[in-house]
Design a protein around this motif. Sequence first.
Motif, short mmCIF file in Angstrom:
data_model
loop_
_atom_site.label_atom_id
_atom_site.label_comp_id
_atom_site.label_asym_id
_atom_site.label_seq_id
_atom_site.Cartn_x
_atom_site.Cartn_y
_atom_site.Cartn_z
N CYS A 17 0.84 -1.21 0.00
CA CYS A 17 0.00 0.00 0.00
C CYS A 17 0.87 1.26 0.00
O CYS A 17 0.60 2.22 -0.74
N ASP A 18 1.92 1.24 0.82
CA ASP A 18 2.84 2.40 0.87
C ASP A 18 3.55 2.59 -0.46
O ASP A 18 3.72 3.71 -0.94
N LEU A 19 3.96 1.47 -1.06
CA LEU A 19 4.66 1.56 -2.35
C LEU A 19 3.72 2.09 -3.44
O LEU A 19 4.15 2.86 -4.31
N ALA A 20 2.45 1.67 -3.39
CA ALA A 20 1.49 2.15 -4.38
C ALA A 20 1.35 3.66 -4.32
O ALA A 20 1.21 4.34 -5.36
N LYS A 21 1.41 4.22 -3.11
CA LYS A 21 1.31 5.68 -2.96
C LYS A 21 2.57 6.36 -3.51
O LYS A 21 2.47 7.40 -4.18
N ARG A 22 3.74 5.80 -3.20
CA ARG A 22 4.99 6.40 -3.66
C ARG A 22 5.17 6.24 -5.16
O ARG A 22 5.82 7.06 -5.80
N LEU A 23 4.60 5.17 -5.71
CA LEU A 23 4.79 4.86 -7.14
C LEU A 23 3.51 5.12 -7.93
O LEU A 23 3.14 4.34 -8.81
N GLU A 24 2.85 6.20 -7.61
CA GLU A 24 1.64 6.57 -8.34
C GLU A 24 1.98 6.73 -9.83
O GLU A 24 2.96 7.38 -10.20
N GLY A 25 1.16 6.11 -10.67
CA GLY A 25 1.39 6.16 -12.12
C GLY A 25 2.10 4.93 -12.65
O GLY A 25 2.08 4.66 -13.85
N PHE A 26 2.73 4.15 -11.76
CA PHE A 26 3.42 2.93 -12.17
C PHE A 26 2.45 1.76 -12.15
O PHE A 26 1.53 1.71 -11.33
N SER A 27 2.69 0.78 -13.02
CA SER A 27 1.87 -0.42 -13.04
C SER A 27 2.71 -1.60 -13.50
O SER A 27 3.66 -1.45 -14.27
N SER A 28 2.33 -2.79 -12.99
CA SER A 28 3.02 -4.01 -13.40
C SER A 28 2.44 -4.59 -14.68
O SER A 28 2.96 -5.57 -15.22
N ASN A 29 1.35 -4.00 -15.18
CA ASN A 29 0.70 -4.52 -16.39
C ASN A 29 1.46 -4.08 -17.63
O ASN A 29 1.03 -3.19 -18.37
N ALA A 30 2.60 -4.70 -17.83
CA ALA A 30 3.45 -4.30 -18.96
C ALA A 30 3.07 -5.06 -20.21
O ALA A 30 2.86 -6.28 -20.17
N PRO A 31 2.97 -4.35 -21.35
CA PRO A 31 2.74 -5.03 -22.62
C PRO A 31 4.02 -5.73 -23.06
O PRO A 31 5.07 -5.59 -22.44
N ALA A 32 3.93 -6.49 -24.12
CA ALA A 32 5.15 -7.09 -24.68
C ALA A 32 6.07 -5.96 -25.12
O ALA A 32 5.67 -5.08 -25.88
N ILE A 33 7.29 -5.94 -24.59
CA ILE A 33 8.21 -4.82 -24.84
C ILE A 33 9.45 -5.33 -25.56
O ILE A 33 10.06 -6.32 -25.17
N ASN A 34 9.81 -4.64 -26.62
CA ASN A 34 11.09 -4.84 -27.28
C ASN A 34 12.04 -3.78 -26.75
O ASN A 34 11.92 -2.60 -27.09
N VAL A 35 12.95 -4.18 -25.87
CA VAL A 35 13.80 -3.19 -25.20
C VAL A 35 14.64 -2.39 -26.18
O VAL A 35 15.05 -1.26 -25.89
#
Length: 395
Positions: A17-35
Motif C-alpha cells: 500500500c505504501d509503495l502504491a502511494k509512492r509509485l503513483e502512475g506505475f503499473s506491473s501490467n506491462a505489454p510485450a516490450i522490445n527493449v
Amino acid sequence: MSENGELEKDRLELLRCDLAKRLEGFSSNAPAINVYELSSSRLARENFPVPEMLLLMLRNFLGWKWSGPREKVRWTVYGTFHGEPVAIELGKFGLTMLRSHALSKSKQRIEGQLKSAVNIVEKFIKPVLEQQVSSGNVTIGNHLSEFVSRYEFFRGQADKAFRLAERKAKEKPKGGNESPEGIISALMHGYSRSMKVQQEGFYHSVAMVDAYFSALEHRLNLLRAFTGAPLPEDGFKDFMSKNWNEKLDELLGANPSPAARKTLQGMREIKERIRNPFAHGGYENDKGALHVHIPSIGTIPGNITQFGKSARFSFIPVGANDHELNCAVFDDVDKLLCMAHLAGPYRLMEAGIDPSFDEESLLSYRDAISGGAEAMEEFIDHWNYMWELHTNMDY
C-alpha cells in the motif's frame, strides 16, 4: 497459518500500500516490450547504490515481469508509467532505465519516485537482514591483498628510513672548519639529520603496526570460514564480536606449542606498547600515559616502573631495534596461520575467494580441503570462473 505468518502477511500488505502511494502512475501490467525500441539512460549510481533493491521491490513485492540473465545483462524488470512502457535493467556497465519516447521528459520524475519507494523497502527488510546475519547467511569480501600491501608499504618505508638514519649517524664530517667548534658543529648537524630520519622511521613503523593488526583481523575472519567448521546458532555473530586474541585462540586450538605461545605473547606486547597507545590517542591501558600527582614527590607514571617498557620511555618511541623485533614477531604469526591444519584454509584465502558462512558453503570448503591439493585447485579454478562470469556478465 501461524500468528507470525499472519503478522508477516499484514506487514507485506502495508508495504505494498505504501509503495502504491509512492509509485503513483506505475503499473506491473506491462505489454510485450522490445527493449531495443526504447530510449535508454543511466540511473545515477549514488541514487541507487544497491541496484538489487529495485529488483526486490519491483519483481518480488510488486509482481513486475522480469527476464535474465542475457549477454551483458543480469536482469530486466518490465512495467508501465502512465500507460507507457518502462523497464529497469542491470548490465555490465551500470543500471539503466529504458522507456518509451513519450516519457522523454519524465526521467527525473520516474527516478525520484523509485528512489523514494526504495527507502521504504530498505526499512522493511532490515529485520530480515539481521536474521540472515545471525544465521551466517553472509559473504565477506576478500580484501587481503589490499590489507597486506598497505602493511608491506609501511614496513618497507620504515626499513628504508632506519637504514638511512644509520648511514647518516656514521657519516664523518666533510671538510671545512677543522677547529674543535667546527667539528662539534658538523657532528651535531649529522646527529640532527639522523634523528630526523629516525623520526620518519618511527612514523612509518607505527603505521605498519596498525596496518598489520588490521590485516590480521581481516585474515582471521576469512580463515574462520575456510576451516569449514560448522557454526552453531548465532555463531557467526559470536565469532565476529571476539577480539583478535580470542579469534587466534579459536583458530590455533586450545594448546598451542611453546613457540606459538611465545609468538602470541609478543603480539600482545606490541599491542599494549605500540598499537593501543598510538591508535587510541596516546592512552595506555596500564595508565602509563597518566602522570599521577604524589604529594611531596611530584608526578610519576601511573604504571610506575613498568614505564620502562612504554613506547614513551625512549626519545624515539619506536626505534630501529624495536621495528626489527616487531617485524620478526609478525613474520612468526604469519607462519602460524599457514601451517598444519590452517594450510588448506590459508590456500583458499590466498586465492582471493570471498568466503560465505552458510552451512553449504562451509561444507564445500571442508570437502575441497579434505580432497587434497588437486581438489583445492579445482575448487579455486571453478570459483574464479564463476566470479568472472558474473562480474563480466558473460551469460
